[in-house]
Design a protein around this motif. Structure first.
Motif, PDB file in Angstrom:
ATOM      1  N   TYR A 215       0.843  -1.201   0.000  1.00  0.00           N
ATOM      2  CA  TYR A 215       0.000   0.000   0.000  1.00  0.00           C
ATOM      3  C   TYR A 215       0.876   1.248   0.000  1.00  0.00           C
ATOM      4  CZ  TYR A 215      -3.779  -2.946   1.883  1.00  0.00           C
ATOM      5  OH  TYR A 215      -4.718  -3.912   2.088  1.00  0.00           O
ATOM      6  N   VAL A 216       0.321   2.331  -0.546  1.00  0.00           N
ATOM      7  CA  VAL A 216       0.888   3.661  -0.322  1.00  0.00           C
ATOM      8  C   VAL A 216      -0.253   4.535   0.197  1.00  0.00           C
ATOM      9  CG1 VAL A 216       1.929   5.709  -1.359  1.00  0.00           C
ATOM     10  CG2 VAL A 216       2.605   3.435  -2.154  1.00  0.00           C
ATOM     11  N   PHE A 217      -0.020   5.204   1.317  1.00  0.00           N
ATOM     12  CA  PHE A 217      -1.012   6.152   1.839  1.00  0.00           C
ATOM     13  C   PHE A 217      -0.444   7.554   1.700  1.00  0.00           C
ATOM     14  CE2 PHE A 217      -1.718   2.153   4.197  1.00  0.00           C
ATOM     15  CZ  PHE A 217      -3.003   1.893   3.746  1.00  0.00           C
ATOM     16  N   TYR A 218      -1.236   8.429   1.096  1.00  0.00           N
ATOM     17  CA  TYR A 218      -0.765   9.792   0.832  1.00  0.00           C
ATOM     18  C   TYR A 218      -0.693  10.605   2.119  1.00  0.00           C
ATOM     19  CZ  TYR A 218      -0.395   9.684  -4.208  1.00  0.00           C
ATOM     20  OH  TYR A 218       0.038   9.418  -5.475  1.00  0.00           O
ATOM     21  N   PRO A 219       0.158  11.661   2.131  1.00  0.00           N
ATOM     22  CA  PRO A 219       0.209  12.537   3.297  1.00  0.00           C
ATOM     23  C   PRO A 219      -1.183  13.087   3.612  1.00  0.00           C
ATOM     24  CG  PRO A 219       1.983  13.071   1.776  1.00  0.00           C
ATOM     25  CD  PRO A 219       1.114  12.069   1.081  1.00  0.00           C
TER      26      PRO A 219
ATOM     27  N   VAL B 103       4.358   4.156   3.280  1.00  0.00           N
ATOM     28  CA  VAL B 103       4.545   3.096   2.278  1.00  0.00           C
ATOM     29  C   VAL B 103       4.628   1.762   3.009  1.00  0.00           C
ATOM     30  CG1 VAL B 103       5.987   2.256   0.390  1.00  0.00           C
ATOM     31  CG2 VAL B 103       5.799   4.719   0.807  1.00  0.00           C
ATOM     32  N   VAL B 104       3.673   0.867   2.712  1.00  0.00           N
ATOM     33  CA  VAL B 104       3.619  -0.427   3.394  1.00  0.00           C
ATOM     34  C   VAL B 104       4.235  -1.489   2.499  1.00  0.00           C
ATOM     35  CG1 VAL B 104       2.104  -2.156   4.434  1.00  0.00           C
ATOM     36  CG2 VAL B 104       1.561   0.280   4.644  1.00  0.00           C
ATOM     37  N   LEU B 105       5.226  -2.199   3.037  1.00  0.00           N
ATOM     38  CA  LEU B 105       5.908  -3.241   2.264  1.00  0.00           C
ATOM     39  C   LEU B 105       5.616  -4.600   2.862  1.00  0.00           C
ATOM     40  CD1 LEU B 105       8.266  -0.742   2.911  1.00  0.00           C
ATOM     41  CD2 LEU B 105       9.053  -1.791   0.794  1.00  0.00           C
ATOM     42  N   ARG B 106       5.701  -5.622   2.011  1.00  0.00           N
ATOM     43  CA  ARG B 106       5.463  -6.992   2.475  1.00  0.00           C
ATOM     44  C   ARG B 106       6.407  -7.959   1.755  1.00  0.00           C
ATOM     45  NH1 ARG B 106      -0.255  -8.990   0.747  1.00  0.00           N
ATOM     46  NH2 ARG B 106      -0.961  -7.135  -0.293  1.00  0.00           N
ATOM     47  N   GLY B 107       6.571  -9.173   2.335  1.00  0.00           N
ATOM     48  CA  GLY B 107       7.447 -10.176   1.727  1.00  0.00           C
ATOM     49  C   GLY B 107       6.745 -10.950   0.621  1.00  0.00           C
ATOM     50  N   HIS B 108       7.375 -12.031   0.184  1.00  0.00           N
ATOM     51  CA  HIS B 108       6.871 -12.743  -0.999  1.00  0.00           C
ATOM     52  C   HIS B 108       6.114 -14.026  -0.665  1.00  0.00           C
ATOM     53  CE1 HIS B 108       9.313 -10.002  -3.279  1.00  0.00           C
ATOM     54  NE2 HIS B 108      10.405 -10.398  -2.659  1.00  0.00           N
ATOM     55  N   THR B 109       6.543 -14.764   0.365  1.00  0.00           N
ATOM     56  CA  THR B 109       5.922 -16.074   0.592  1.00  0.00           C
ATOM     57  C   THR B 109       4.528 -15.898   1.210  1.00  0.00           C
ATOM     58  OG1 THR B 109       6.733 -16.304   2.840  1.00  0.00           O
ATOM     59  CG2 THR B 109       8.204 -17.044   1.076  1.00  0.00           C
ATOM     60  N   GLU B 110       3.802 -17.015   1.237  1.00  0.00           N
ATOM     61  CA  GLU B 110       2.435 -17.016   1.770  1.00  0.00           C
ATOM     62  C   GLU B 110       2.395 -16.401   3.169  1.00  0.00           C
ATOM     63  OE1 GLU B 110      -1.139 -17.408   0.571  1.00  0.00           O
ATOM     64  OE2 GLU B 110       0.193 -18.715  -0.572  1.00  0.00           O
ATOM     65  N   LEU B 111       3.433 -16.707   3.967  1.00  0.00           N
ATOM     66  CA  LEU B 111       3.501 -16.184   5.326  1.00  0.00           C
ATOM     67  C   LEU B 111       4.016 -14.743   5.345  1.00  0.00           C
ATOM     68  CD1 LEU B 111       3.057 -17.191   8.256  1.00  0.00           C
ATOM     69  CD2 LEU B 111       5.457 -17.815   8.306  1.00  0.00           C
TER      70      LEU B 111
ATOM     71  N   VAL C  31       3.304 -10.197   6.618  1.00  0.00           N
ATOM     72  CA  VAL C  31       4.141  -9.487   7.579  1.00  0.00           C
ATOM     73  C   VAL C  31       4.473  -8.134   6.966  1.00  0.00           C
ATOM     74  CG1 VAL C  31       6.297  -9.532   8.871  1.00  0.00           C
ATOM     75  CG2 VAL C  31       5.049 -11.651   8.471  1.00  0.00           C
ATOM     76  N   PHE C  32       3.884  -7.095   7.530  1.00  0.00           N
ATOM     77  CA  PHE C  32       4.002  -5.760   6.936  1.00  0.00           C
ATOM     78  C   PHE C  32       5.073  -4.929   7.634  1.00  0.00           C
ATOM     79  CE2 PHE C  32      -0.569  -5.086   5.093  1.00  0.00           C
ATOM     80  CZ  PHE C  32      -0.421  -6.241   4.358  1.00  0.00           C
ATOM     81  N   THR C  33       5.685  -4.056   6.850  1.00  0.00           N
ATOM     82  CA  THR C  33       6.592  -3.041   7.386  1.00  0.00           C
ATOM     83  C   THR C  33       6.111  -1.717   6.820  1.00  0.00           C
ATOM     84  OG1 THR C  33       8.400  -4.628   7.227  1.00  0.00           O
ATOM     85  CG2 THR C  33       9.008  -2.314   7.523  1.00  0.00           C
TER      86      THR C  33
ATOM     87  N   SER D  70      11.995   8.727   6.856  1.00  0.00           N
ATOM     88  CA  SER D  70      12.091   9.265   8.215  1.00  0.00           C
ATOM     89  C   SER D  70      11.958   8.195   9.285  1.00  0.00           C
ATOM     90  CB  SER D  70      10.996  10.315   8.442  1.00  0.00           C
ATOM     91  OG  SER D  70      11.032  11.267   7.415  1.00  0.00           O
ATOM     92  N   ALA D  71      11.242   7.131   8.989  1.00  0.00           N
ATOM     93  CA  ALA D  71      11.050   6.079   9.990  1.00  0.00           C
ATOM     94  C   ALA D  71      10.643   4.790   9.294  1.00  0.00           C
ATOM     95  CB  ALA D  71       9.975   6.485  10.998  1.00  0.00           C
ATOM     96  N   VAL D  72      11.076   3.667   9.866  1.00  0.00           N
ATOM     97  CA  VAL D  72      10.638   2.349   9.396  1.00  0.00           C
ATOM     98  C   VAL D  72      10.125   1.592  10.618  1.00  0.00           C
ATOM     99  CG1 VAL D  72      11.369   0.158   8.375  1.00  0.00           C
ATOM    100  CG2 VAL D  72      12.313   2.290   7.509  1.00  0.00           C
ATOM    101  N   ARG D  73       8.918   1.079  10.523  1.00  0.00           N
ATOM    102  CA  ARG D  73       8.320   0.398  11.681  1.00  0.00           C
ATOM    103  C   ARG D  73       7.716  -0.948  11.266  1.00  0.00           C
ATOM    104  NH1 ARG D  73      10.574   3.860  13.849  1.00  0.00           N
ATOM    105  NH2 ARG D  73       9.885   5.467  15.326  1.00  0.00           N
ATOM    106  N   GLY D  74       7.833  -1.909  12.170  1.00  0.00           N
ATOM    107  CA  GLY D  74       7.104  -3.167  11.991  1.00  0.00           C
ATOM    108  C   GLY D  74       5.682  -2.986  12.504  1.00  0.00           C
ATOM    109  N   MET D  75       4.923  -4.069  12.472  1.00  0.00           N
ATOM    110  CA  MET D  75       3.545  -3.999  12.971  1.00  0.00           C
ATOM    111  C   MET D  75       3.508  -4.561  14.390  1.00  0.00           C
ATOM    112  SD  MET D  75       1.361  -2.900  10.629  1.00  0.00           S
ATOM    113  CE  MET D  75       2.249  -1.804   9.535  1.00  0.00           C
ATOM    114  N   PRO D  76       2.717  -3.973  15.273  1.00  0.00           N
ATOM    115  CA  PRO D  76       2.569  -4.575  16.601  1.00  0.00           C
ATOM    116  C   PRO D  76       1.880  -5.936  16.491  1.00  0.00           C
ATOM    117  CG  PRO D  76       0.968  -2.835  16.283  1.00  0.00           C
ATOM    118  CD  PRO D  76       1.863  -2.808  15.090  1.00  0.00           C
ATOM    119  N   TRP D  77       2.016  -6.741  17.545  1.00  0.00           N
ATOM    120  CA  TRP D  77       1.518  -8.123  17.494  1.00  0.00           C
ATOM    121  C   TRP D  77       0.038  -8.203  17.130  1.00  0.00           C
ATOM    122  CZ3 TRP D  77      -2.477  -9.762  20.495  1.00  0.00           C
ATOM    123  CH2 TRP D  77      -2.824  -8.941  21.568  1.00  0.00           C
ATOM    124  N   TYR D  78      -0.762  -7.228  17.621  1.00  0.00           N
ATOM    125  CA  TYR D  78      -2.208  -7.355  17.377  1.00  0.00           C
ATOM    126  C   TYR D  78      -2.559  -7.120  15.909  1.00  0.00           C
ATOM    127  CZ  TYR D  78      -1.745  -2.338  18.464  1.00  0.00           C
ATOM    128  OH  TYR D  78      -1.333  -1.042  18.510  1.00  0.00           O
TER     129      TYR D  78
END
Lengths: 58, 381
Positions: free
Chosen positions: B262-266, B278-286, B290-292, B304-312
Motif C-alpha cells: 500500500y501507499v497512503f498519501y500525506p 509506504v507499506v511493504l510486504r514479503g513474498h511467501t504465503e507467510l 508481515v508488513f513493514t 524518516s522512519a521504518v516500523r514493523g507492525m505490533p503483534w495485534y
C-alpha cells in the motif's frame, strides 16, 4: 478417560498441523495441509457410511 | 467432574449455543458460498478480467496511473494505492483534505500495461453475500455484533469440548445409533461432528471474531503507534509532493527485497501530514502477511522512519487466511466447505437434541434435563 480422548486428540492434532502447514509454503506443505484436514473429514465419512450400511442393509 | 460443575457447563453450552444458532447457520451458508467467491464471480460474469500478459513495453510509472485516476474524477486527489496480485493496482481518490479513505472512489489498473481494468459497476452477488456474512447489512454496529456472536460461539465450542468426556465416557468414538429415537441419533451426530470440527471451528471462530473487531484494532494502532509517529515526525505538509514513484523507490531502498502493498498519501488516516506511508510486504504465503511501514518525507524523499507492525495487527493480518481457507489451493477450499457443512450439521443436530428434550424437566428443574441428557451417553438406562 484415555480411550475417550484418543481419537479426538489425534484428529485435533492432525487438524492443527494441517491448518498450519499450508501457510508455510507450496508443494509438500500443501499436501501436508490437505492430509491433516482431510483425514478427520474422511474419518467422519467412514463412520457414518459403515454404521448406516449396517443399520439399513437393503 | 462434580455433578454441579457438569450442570453449570451444560447450562453454558445450551445457552451460548442457542444464542448463536441462527447466526451461525447464516454464517455457514454465506461462508460456504464465499469460499468459492472467485468462481461464482467468474460464473456470473462479475469477475475480474484475466490480467493481460505483461507486454514487452515499459511498465508505466505509478504517477501516470494516479494522473489518469485524478483526471477521471475531477476535483479529487489521490489518497491511497493498493498493489495486489496479478499486477492489480487500485488507486483511491477522494476530496482534498479528507483523511478518511472510506470517503472516495477507486480506479483499478493493470500495473504492467497501464490499462484500466473494467470492474463491474454496482454490487456483485459475492459482494452482497459478503455483507450479509460480515455485518448483516448493518454496517459497523452489525460487524461488532457479529464479533460478539463470535465470542459466544467460541464459548459454546469450549463448553462443548468440556462436556465431551462425561458424555462419551461409555461410548465408542463415532458411535451412531441409527434406528434409535430422533434425540439419540441427533445427539450421536452432534458429538461426532462437534468433536471432529472442534479445532478447525475454534480457529475459524476466533479469527472471524478478530476480523470482526478489525476496525477497533486498526483504530488502536492509529491512536498509539501511528499517533506516536505523527508526534515525533513533525513538519508541515510540503507545498509540492515528490512523485509517488520516488517515495516507493526510497522505501524499497530502505527495506530491500520486499513488495509494495500500500501507499497512503500525506494527510490521510494511515500517514502523517508530511509523509507518504509506504507499506511493504514479503513474498511467501507467510511473509506476504508481515508488513513493514516506511514513512517517506513527501518534501525531500528521505525515509524518516521504518516500523514493523505490533503483534495485534500481525495477528489480524494472519487471521485472514485462517478464516478464508484460501492459502492452499482448491483441495483446501473443498475441505473448508466440508468442514463448514459439518459445523452446520453439529449446529442443527444440537438444536434438535434441545428441541426433543424431555418436557417434564420444566417441572422438576434442570436436574432432570441433565439426567435425561446423560442417559444418551449410556450412563443411565
Amino acid at each position: 478417560m484415555k480411550g475417550t480422548w484418543r481419537m479426538p486428540l489425534l484428529l485435533g492434532a492432525l487438524s492443527l498441523g494441517g491448518l498450519a502447514a499450508g501457510i508455510f509454503g507450496d508443494g509438500i506443505w500443501d499436501w501436508l495441509c490437505w492430509l491433516g484436514l482431510g483425514i478427520p473429514v474422511a474419518v467422519v465419512a467412514r463412520h457414518v457410511w459403515r454404521q448406516w450400511r449396517v443399520a439399513r442393509p437393503s | 467432574m462434580k455433578a454441579s460443575t457438569l450442570r453449570t457447563w451444560y447450562a453454558i453450552h445450551r445457552w451460548t449455543s442457542l444464542i448463536c444458532t441462527l447466526n451461525l447457520l447464516v454464517l455457514c451458508l454465506t461462508g460456504l458460498l464465499l469460499i468459492f467467491h472467485d468462481d461464482i464471480d467468474d460464473w456470473l460474469g462479475q469477475g475480474h478480467p484475466e490480467a493481460a500478459m505483461a507486454q514487452a513495453g515499459p511498465t508505466p510509472s505509478v504517477q501516470s496511473l494516479i494522473e489518469v485516476a485524478q483526471a477521471m474524477h475531477v476535483g479529487q486527489v489521490a489518497k491511497s494505492i493498493f498493489f495486489g496480485d496479478e499486477h492489480v493496482v487500485n488507486v483511491r481518490v477522494g476530496p482534498p483534505g479528507e483523511p478518511k479513505l472510506a470517503i472516495g472512489k477507486s480506479v483499478q489498473f493493470n500495473g504492467a500495461t497501464g490499462e484500466r481494468n473494467n470492474t463491474v459497476p454496482g454490487e456483485t452477488f459475492s459482494g452482497f453475500i459478503l455483507k450479509l456474512h460480515v455485518n448483516l447489512f448493518l454496517g459497523l454496529p452489525g460487524q461488532l455484533f457479529m464479533g460478539v456472536m463470535g465470542i459466544i460461539f467460541v464459548l459454546s465450542l469450549v463448553s462443548g469440548l468440556i462436556l465431551y468426556a462425561p458424555f462419551m465416557r461409555k461410548l465408542a468414538f463415532g458411535l451412531l445409533r441409527f434406528g434409535k429415537t430422533t434425540r439419540v441419533v441427533n445427539a450421536d451426530f452432534h458429538n461426532l461432528f462437534g468433536i471432529v470440527v472442534m479445532v478447525w471451528a475454534l480457529v475459524v471462530g476466533l479469527t472471524g471474531t478478530f476480523l470482526s473487531f478489525s476496525p477497533l484494532i486498526l483504530g488502536l494502532w492509529q491512536k498509539t503507534e501511528l499517533q506516536h509517529l505523527i508526534e515525533t515526525l513533525p513538519g508541515p505538509k510540503p507545498s509540492r509532493l515528490i512523485t509517488v514513484d520516488r517515495a516507493i523507490n526510497a522505501a524499497q531502498t530502505a527495506v530491500p527485497g520486499k513488495d509494495i502493498a500500500y501507499v497512503f498519501y500525506p494527510g490521510t488516516e494511515y500517514s502523517t501530514g508530511r509523509h507518504y506511508g509506504v507499506v511493504l510486504r514479503g513474498h511467501t504465503e507467510l511473509e506476504k502477511r508481515v508488513f513493514t511501514i516506511a514513512m517517506v518525507d513527501a518534501g525531500n524523499g528521505a525515509v524518516s522512519a521504518v516500523r514493523g507492525m505490533p503483534w495485534y495487527l500481525q495477528v489480524l493480518l494472519l487471521s485472514g487466511p485462517f478464516h478464508f481457507g484460501n492459502y492452499a489451493g482448491l483441495p483446501l477450499q473443498i475441505l473448508w466447505a466440508l468442514l463448514t457443512i459439518m459445523t452446520a450439521g453439529a449446529t442443527v443436530t444440537g438444536f434438535v437434541v434441545w428441541l426433543k428434550r424431555h418436557r417434564r424437566s420444566k417441572v422438576v428443574g434442570g436436574e432432570a434435563e441433565l439426567e435425561s441428557a446423560l442417559s444418551l451417553s449410556g450412563e443411565k438406562t
